[in-house]
Design a protein around this motif. Structure first.
Motif, PDB file in Angstrom:
ATOM      1  N   ARG A   1     -11.543  43.015  45.673  1.00  0.00           N
ATOM      2  CA  ARG A   1     -11.265  43.894  44.537  1.00  0.00           C
ATOM      3  C   ARG A   1     -10.810  43.091  43.320  1.00  0.00           C
ATOM      4  O   ARG A   1     -11.184  43.406  42.182  1.00  0.00           O
ATOM      5  CB  ARG A   1     -10.221  44.929  44.911  1.00  0.00           C
ATOM      6  CG  ARG A   1     -10.070  46.019  43.873  1.00  0.00           C
ATOM      7  CD  ARG A   1     -11.312  46.905  43.821  1.00  0.00           C
ATOM      8  NE  ARG A   1     -11.159  48.098  44.634  1.00  0.00           N
ATOM      9  CZ  ARG A   1     -12.175  48.816  45.109  1.00  0.00           C
ATOM     10  NH1 ARG A   1     -13.420  48.458  44.837  1.00  0.00           N
ATOM     11  NH2 ARG A   1     -11.972  49.891  45.826  1.00  0.00           N
ATOM     12  N   PHE A   2     -10.004  42.057  43.537  1.00  0.00           N
ATOM     13  CA  PHE A   2      -9.593  41.205  42.419  1.00  0.00           C
ATOM     14  C   PHE A   2     -10.810  40.560  41.774  1.00  0.00           C
ATOM     15  O   PHE A   2     -10.898  40.480  40.542  1.00  0.00           O
ATOM     16  CB  PHE A   2      -8.607  40.130  42.903  1.00  0.00           C
ATOM     17  CG  PHE A   2      -7.173  40.530  42.778  1.00  0.00           C
ATOM     18  CD1 PHE A   2      -6.285  39.775  42.030  1.00  0.00           C
ATOM     19  CD2 PHE A   2      -6.687  41.659  43.415  1.00  0.00           C
ATOM     20  CE1 PHE A   2      -4.954  40.131  41.906  1.00  0.00           C
ATOM     21  CE2 PHE A   2      -5.361  42.032  43.310  1.00  0.00           C
ATOM     22  CZ  PHE A   2      -4.481  41.269  42.543  1.00  0.00           C
ATOM     23  N   ALA A   3     -11.747  40.076  42.590  1.00  0.00           N
ATOM     24  CA  ALA A   3     -12.957  39.465  42.036  1.00  0.00           C
ATOM     25  C   ALA A   3     -13.791  40.483  41.278  1.00  0.00           C
ATOM     26  O   ALA A   3     -14.315  40.193  40.192  1.00  0.00           O
ATOM     27  CB  ALA A   3     -13.773  38.838  43.158  1.00  0.00           C
ATOM     28  N   GLU A   4     -13.909  41.697  41.823  1.00  0.00           N
ATOM     29  CA  GLU A   4     -14.661  42.746  41.126  1.00  0.00           C
ATOM     30  C   GLU A   4     -14.069  43.046  39.756  1.00  0.00           C
ATOM     31  O   GLU A   4     -14.785  43.403  38.821  1.00  0.00           O
ATOM     32  CB  GLU A   4     -14.658  44.029  41.962  1.00  0.00           C
ATOM     33  CG  GLU A   4     -15.517  43.961  43.212  1.00  0.00           C
ATOM     34  CD  GLU A   4     -15.321  45.181  44.100  1.00  0.00           C
ATOM     35  OE1 GLU A   4     -14.502  46.067  43.733  1.00  0.00           O
ATOM     36  OE2 GLU A   4     -15.955  45.250  45.150  1.00  0.00           O
ATOM     37  N   GLN A   5     -12.751  42.868  39.638  1.00  0.00           N
ATOM     38  CA  GLN A   5     -12.073  43.158  38.378  1.00  0.00           C
ATOM     39  C   GLN A   5     -11.949  41.938  37.473  1.00  0.00           C
ATOM     40  O   GLN A   5     -11.207  41.954  36.497  1.00  0.00           O
ATOM     41  CB  GLN A   5     -10.692  43.751  38.663  1.00  0.00           C
ATOM     42  CG  GLN A   5     -10.747  45.155  39.238  1.00  0.00           C
ATOM     43  CD  GLN A   5     -11.402  46.139  38.292  1.00  0.00           C
ATOM     44  OE1 GLN A   5     -11.156  46.120  37.088  1.00  0.00           O
ATOM     45  NE2 GLN A   5     -12.258  47.005  38.823  1.00  0.00           N
ATOM     46  N   GLY A   6     -12.668  40.853  37.814  1.00  0.00           N
ATOM     47  CA  GLY A   6     -12.791  39.725  36.905  1.00  0.00           C
ATOM     48  C   GLY A   6     -11.974  38.500  37.216  1.00  0.00           C
ATOM     49  O   GLY A   6     -12.047  37.511  36.482  1.00  0.00           O
ATOM     50  N   ALA A   7     -11.193  38.505  38.298  1.00  0.00           N
ATOM     51  CA  ALA A   7     -10.352  37.353  38.612  1.00  0.00           C
ATOM     52  C   ALA A   7     -11.119  36.288  39.384  1.00  0.00           C
ATOM     53  O   ALA A   7     -12.040  36.591  40.144  1.00  0.00           O
ATOM     54  CB  ALA A   7      -9.129  37.794  39.419  1.00  0.00           C
TER      55      ALA A   7
END
Length: 250
Positions: free
Chosen positions: A25-31
């Motif tokens: 989820r963090f990656a999906e949100q750009g992290a």
């Protein structure tokens, strides 16, 4: 704009379950995400590969969080890889079952060191490399306030995790670093209903929202707390339990 665009996050215990959900989820949100594991290396690499398929950056880091220097080394490596660190999610932990009468002190210490002391050491190390605006989120549990039989060591450690976050919020706040906890209820996993049918049925029957939690539910709470939307929230315990804590206990 995605909520975590440009952030660099370290997620511990990201090889499966809740940690996997948080990392994705963090990656999906750009992290960009540093994925920590101690033993589930293949699973952590699979998570990193999925993050890469999204077009985001990921790295797998290994350490033993029962060792203080291992915690500090892990954080340093994540910060060096990401050229900085903006978010830490302390998710790694264990949940063994043992009745309190007759529990050996060695087993008590093993749970406390894994679930609590690692949180202390990783947070301390992260605060040294984070700039103002950094966020630390501990994964606690509703068992921090509602113990279950056989979970005395786990519940005590999670209660201490909640209080650590409050104390850390107080002391790191002047440096612009926020510290919060997320306390999940019963989170579904593969085989849970088969392994514990009476428990899962009882939860679904009694929970106001009438379902088990999903890793994504916890992940969304962590994204919120790490995002600018929570820039004035620190020292808070965000309960994610489908309303179970709202039920009367008498």
């Amino acid at each position: 704009m995605r909520l975590l665009e440009g952030q660099v996050a370290l997620v511990t215990g990201a090889g499966g379950g809740i940690g996997r959900g948080i990392a994705l989820r963090f990656a999906e949100q750009g992290a960009s995400v540093a994925v920590y594991c101690r033993t589930a290396v293949a699973a952590a690499r699979e998570v990193a590969s999925r993050i890469g398929d999204m077009g985001a950056r990921a790295v797998v880091l290994e350490a033993d969080l029962r060792d203080e220097e291992g915690c500090h080394r892990l954080v340093r490596e994540a910060a060096e890889w990401g050229e900085g660190l903006t978010s830490l999610v302390n998710n790694a932990g264990v949940q063994p079952t043992r009745p309190l009468p007759g529990m050996p002190a060695e087993e008590w210490r093993a749970v406390v060191d894994t679930n609590l002391t690692s949180v202390f050491a990783c947070t301390q190390a992260a605060a040294e490399v984070m700039r103002a605006g950094g966020s630390v989120t501990h994964i606690a549990s509703i068992e921090a306030s509602r113990p279950a039989p056989g979970h005395a060591h786990y519940s005590a450690a999670k209660a201490a995790v909640v209080m650590h976050a409050r104390a850390a919020a107080l002391e790191y706040g002047p440096h612009g670093i926020r510290v919060n906890t997320v306390s999940p209820g019963l989170i579904d996993r593969e085989g849970l209903a088969r392994d514990w049918p009476e428990g899962t049925e009882r939860w679904v029957r009694k929970a106001p929202l009438a379902r088990l939690g999903r890793p994504q539910d916890v992940a969304d709470a962590c994204v919120f707390l790490a995002s600018p939307l929570a820039s004035w929230i620190t020292g808070h315990d965000l309960v994610v339990d489908g309303g179970m804590s709202a039920r009367p206990t008498w």
